[in-house]
Scaffold this motif. Structure first.
Motif, PDB file in Angstrom:
ATOM      1  N   UNK A 225       0.863  -1.175   0.000  1.00 44.65           N
ATOM      2  CA  UNK A 225       0.000   0.000   0.000  1.00 44.65           C
ATOM      3  C   UNK A 225       0.901   1.227   0.000  1.00 44.65           C
ATOM      4  N   UNK A 226       0.739   2.104  -1.002  1.00 44.97           N
ATOM      5  CA  UNK A 226       1.583   3.294  -1.091  1.00 44.97           C
ATOM      6  C   UNK A 226       0.725   4.548  -1.148  1.00 44.97           C
ATOM      7  N   UNK A 227       1.304   5.637  -0.672  1.00 47.46           N
ATOM      8  CA  UNK A 227       0.575   6.906  -0.636  1.00 47.46           C
ATOM      9  C   UNK A 227       1.551   8.050  -0.889  1.00 47.46           C
ATOM     10  N   UNK A 228       1.206   8.862  -1.894  1.00 48.98           N
ATOM     11  CA  UNK A 228       2.004  10.050  -2.163  1.00 48.98           C
ATOM     12  C   UNK A 228       1.627  11.124  -1.145  1.00 48.98           C
ATOM     13  N   UNK A 229       2.624  11.598  -0.398  1.00 47.90           N
ATOM     14  CA  UNK A 229       2.356  12.595   0.639  1.00 47.90           C
ATOM     15  C   UNK A 229       2.538  14.017   0.112  1.00 47.90           C
ATOM     16  N   UNK A 230       3.573  14.231  -0.665  1.00 47.25           N
ATOM     17  CA  UNK A 230       3.765  15.552  -1.258  1.00 47.25           C
ATOM     18  C   UNK A 230       4.598  15.437  -2.526  1.00 47.25           C
ATOM     19  N   UNK A 231       4.118  16.110  -3.590  1.00 49.94           N
ATOM     20  CA  UNK A 231       4.872  16.197  -4.833  1.00 49.94           C
ATOM     21  C   UNK A 231       4.356  17.425  -5.578  1.00 49.94           C
ATOM     22  N   UNK A 232       5.224  18.422  -5.743  1.00 51.36           N
ATOM     23  CA  UNK A 232       4.811  19.653  -6.405  1.00 51.36           C
ATOM     24  C   UNK A 232       4.315  19.403  -7.830  1.00 51.36           C
TER      25      UNK A 232
ATOM     26  N   UNK B 183       9.887   7.527   1.761  1.00 52.50           N
ATOM     27  CA  UNK B 183      10.961   7.985   0.886  1.00 52.50           C
ATOM     28  C   UNK B 183      10.890   9.487   0.667  1.00 52.50           C
ATOM     29  N   UNK B 184      12.005  10.149   0.829  1.00 49.12           N
ATOM     30  CA  UNK B 184      12.106  11.587   0.603  1.00 49.12           C
ATOM     31  C   UNK B 184      13.143  11.829  -0.477  1.00 49.12           C
ATOM     32  N   UNK B 185      12.696  12.469  -1.574  1.00 49.20           N
ATOM     33  CA  UNK B 185      13.601  12.767  -2.672  1.00 49.20           C
ATOM     34  C   UNK B 185      13.841  14.273  -2.725  1.00 49.20           C
ATOM     35  N   UNK B 186      15.111  14.667  -2.609  1.00 49.03           N
ATOM     36  CA  UNK B 186      15.454  16.093  -2.557  1.00 49.03           C
ATOM     37  C   UNK B 186      16.352  16.437  -3.740  1.00 49.03           C
ATOM     38  N   UNK B 187      15.845  17.168  -4.741  1.00 52.14           N
ATOM     39  CA  UNK B 187      16.708  17.605  -5.850  1.00 52.14           C
ATOM     40  C   UNK B 187      17.736  18.622  -5.329  1.00 52.14           C
ATOM     41  N   UNK B 188      18.982  18.429  -5.648  1.00 54.71           N
ATOM     42  CA  UNK B 188      20.022  19.332  -5.129  1.00 54.71           C
ATOM     43  C   UNK B 188      20.692  20.117  -6.257  1.00 54.71           C
TER      44      UNK B 188
ATOM     45  N   UNK C 155       9.193  24.710 -12.159  1.00 52.08           N
ATOM     46  CA  UNK C 155       9.641  25.205 -10.857  1.00 52.08           C
ATOM     47  C   UNK C 155       9.405  24.172  -9.754  1.00 52.08           C
ATOM     48  N   UNK C 156       8.287  23.429  -9.881  1.00 52.04           N
ATOM     49  CA  UNK C 156       7.954  22.448  -8.839  1.00 52.04           C
ATOM     50  C   UNK C 156       8.945  21.296  -8.795  1.00 52.04           C
ATOM     51  N   UNK C 157       9.666  21.075  -9.899  1.00 49.26           N
ATOM     52  CA  UNK C 157      10.622  19.969  -9.926  1.00 49.26           C
ATOM     53  C   UNK C 157      11.834  20.222  -9.023  1.00 49.26           C
ATOM     54  N   UNK C 158      11.977  21.441  -8.534  1.00 44.70           N
ATOM     55  CA  UNK C 158      13.057  21.750  -7.598  1.00 44.70           C
ATOM     56  C   UNK C 158      12.640  21.472  -6.155  1.00 44.70           C
ATOM     57  N   UNK C 159      11.356  21.145  -5.939  1.00 46.01           N
ATOM     58  CA  UNK C 159      10.865  20.872  -4.586  1.00 46.01           C
ATOM     59  C   UNK C 159      11.033  19.399  -4.245  1.00 46.01           C
ATOM     60  N   UNK C 160      11.195  19.073  -2.955  1.00 45.82           N
ATOM     61  CA  UNK C 160      11.297  17.663  -2.567  1.00 45.82           C
ATOM     62  C   UNK C 160       9.953  16.959  -2.716  1.00 45.82           C
ATOM     63  N   UNK C 161       9.999  15.639  -2.833  1.00 50.05           N
ATOM     64  CA  UNK C 161       8.781  14.832  -2.875  1.00 50.05           C
ATOM     65  C   UNK C 161       8.856  13.783  -1.779  1.00 50.05           C
ATOM     66  N   UNK C 162       7.706  13.455  -1.224  1.00 52.12           N
ATOM     67  CA  UNK C 162       7.639  12.549  -0.079  1.00 52.12           C
ATOM     68  C   UNK C 162       6.556  11.508  -0.316  1.00 52.12           C
ATOM     69  N   UNK C 163       6.884  10.231  -0.081  1.00 55.30           N
ATOM     70  CA  UNK C 163       5.922   9.147  -0.264  1.00 55.30           C
ATOM     71  C   UNK C 163       6.116   8.115   0.839  1.00 55.30           C
ATOM     72  N   UNK C 164       5.046   7.410   1.173  1.00 49.12           N
ATOM     73  CA  UNK C 164       5.096   6.369   2.203  1.00 49.12           C
ATOM     74  C   UNK C 164       4.512   5.094   1.642  1.00 49.12           C
TER      75      UNK C 164
END
Length: 453
Positions: free
Chosen positions: A120-127, A332-337, A292-301
């Motif tokens: 079971x997966x859930x996207x928590x935040x993705x711009x 999982x937290x993905x942070x574009x740097x 612009x949103x691709x520079x934001x981190x994304x979070x999923x569980x």
């Protein structure tokens, strides 16, 4: 007895033939339309209209598809593995009582293994997802606006095609009347010629004119068939169906004489092409936000639950087979740097495309204003031309009538009479053409205004 059977067989075949003929006849249904009824029918049944409706339905489903990306996702799977030859490993032999420095080859695991799990997966935040939600609404609006544009174009096409059929009808009626009058004059002139009271040249001149009228009549009759077929195609009707038009050309032309619409101010922001341009601008703006949103981190569980089992023989179907459960949760937290300025370049490209769309919208606004001014001028000119054509027709009818009387009485030549006839025929066609111009120019004006009045 055989003759009796043959008689029955013939009777059955005749009944079947007539029966199928009746079914076939009933399958064909005639259509009858006023102009407005034809427009309504076409906007519901025209082939392009049907596909425009389907495009809206597709966009609605696409919107839900995009929305579902941010909703819980559940996936399950079963995996079976048969280790035909177990992988070997080398370990020190002294573990098994051997001499130091020696190594033994051993195989680990079982030949058969199976596991079943659900995640079971859930996207928590993705711009990007948030922008995609907005874009799905814009995409839906694109299809809805395309449907409106299609409906506007179909309306104009129906008016033009309907008017062309009526134009052919009116032309046929006038030519048939001209033909009948000319045949009567020719018959009388031939009789006068037989009595030696006129020259043969007068008869021949009338025969030439009659031949020309007959040729024109045959040509218009063929044109009517093509015009009717085109109207059926636009209406979404089978070309083999019959169709009757309930309006007359003079009626719809008179209805389109109203100058109120052409004298009103043009609201460019109500035009569908302008609205489509606005939506295109919104889509470009969303592309800037997306980059612009691709520079934001994304979070999923995610959470995974499952069972696995191992055996040297395939015993997984046995009720006493031992299954081991497992479960785990993760995040999982993905942070574009750093992207070596790749994201920045894409954002700048999107911004430039947005500026282009702004310029295109301004151009569309100015172009529509120019089109309105021209369409208004064309409509008003068509009204003037119709009035002039009607006056000229009245004059041509009087001239032709006078020349016909003079010709019958031997006071003028066939050339004078023929010139008067040709002038009359031309005036008749000009009236019909100016009437259809009024209808078509008004339809073009209505399409620009985005109104169905």
């Amino acid at each position: 007895m055989n003759h009796h059977h043959q008689s029955i067989t013939r009777t059955v075949l005749v009944c079947l033939l007539f029966g199928w003929g009746a079914v076939f006849a009933q399958s064909k249904k005639g259509y009858s339309f006023t102009l407005e009824e034809a427009i309504t029918h076409a906007q519901q049944n025209n082939y392009s209209a049907l596909n425009a409706n389907r495009d809206v339905t597709i966009a609605l489903k696409k919107k839900w598809e995009t929305t579902s990306i941010g909703l819980p996702q559940l996936n399950a799977g079963v995996n079976y593995q048969n280790n035909i030859e177990l992988a070997k490993s080398v370990i020190p032999a002294q573990f098994f009582g051997g001499q130091p420095g020696e190594f033994a080859t051993v195989a680990f695991g079982t030949r058969h293994s199976m596991n079943a799990s659900a995640t079971l997966s859930q996207l928590l935040f993705d711009g990007s997802y948030l922008v995609a939600l907005q874009a799905s609404k814009t995409y839906l609006k694109i299809s809805e606006q395309a449907k409106v544009k299609t409906a506007n174009e179909i309306r104009e096409m129906v008016i033009n095609a309907y008017g062309n059929v009526l134009l052919a009808d009116e032309s046929i009626g006038i030519l048939q009347k001209n033909k009948a009058i000319l045949e009567k004059v020719l018959s009388d002139t031939q009789q006068i010629f037989k009595n030696g009271l006129t020259e043969e040249e007068n008869v021949e001149q009338l025969q030439i004119t009659l031949s020309s009228v007959k040729s024109s009549l045959e040509n218009v009759q063929r044109s009517k068939i093509i015009a009717s077929q085109l109207l059926k195609l636009i209406l979404g009707i089978d070309l083999d169906e019959s169709i009757e038009l309930k309006d007359r050309l003079d009626k719809i032309a008179t209805q389109h004489m109203d100058m109120a619409l052409s004298q009103s101010n043009f609201e460019v922001k109500g035009n569908i092409d302008y609205l489509i341009g606005q939506n295109a601008l919104e889509a470009k703006k969303l592309m800037v936000k997306l980059e612009k949103s691709k520079a934001l981190p994304s979070l999923a569980a995610n959470a995974t639950f499952g069972y696995n089992s191992f055996s040297d023989t395939f015993t997984f179907a046995n009720t006493n087979q031992k299954w081991n459960n497992f479960s785990f949760i993760g995040m999982g937290l993905n942070i574009p740097i750093f992207s070596s300025l790749g994201r920045s370049m894409r954002t700048q490209q999107a911004q430039l495309s947005f500026e282009q769309a702004k310029t295109q919208l301004t151009e569309t606004e100015q172009r529509l204003k120019l089109q309105w001014a021209k369409a208004k001028s064309d409509f008003e000119f068509s009204l003037q031309q119709w009035g002039t054509a009607k006056n000229n027709l009245a004059l041509a009818e009087r001239i032709e009538n006078k020349q016909q009387i003079k010709f019958r009485e031997g006071l003028s030549t066939s050339f004078d009479f023929t010139d008067a006839q040709r002038q009359l025929y031309s005036a008749q066609q000009n009236v019909l053409q100016t009437m259809i111009d009024v209808v078509n120019k008004r339809a073009a004006l209505e399409k620009l205004a985005g109104t169905n009045k």
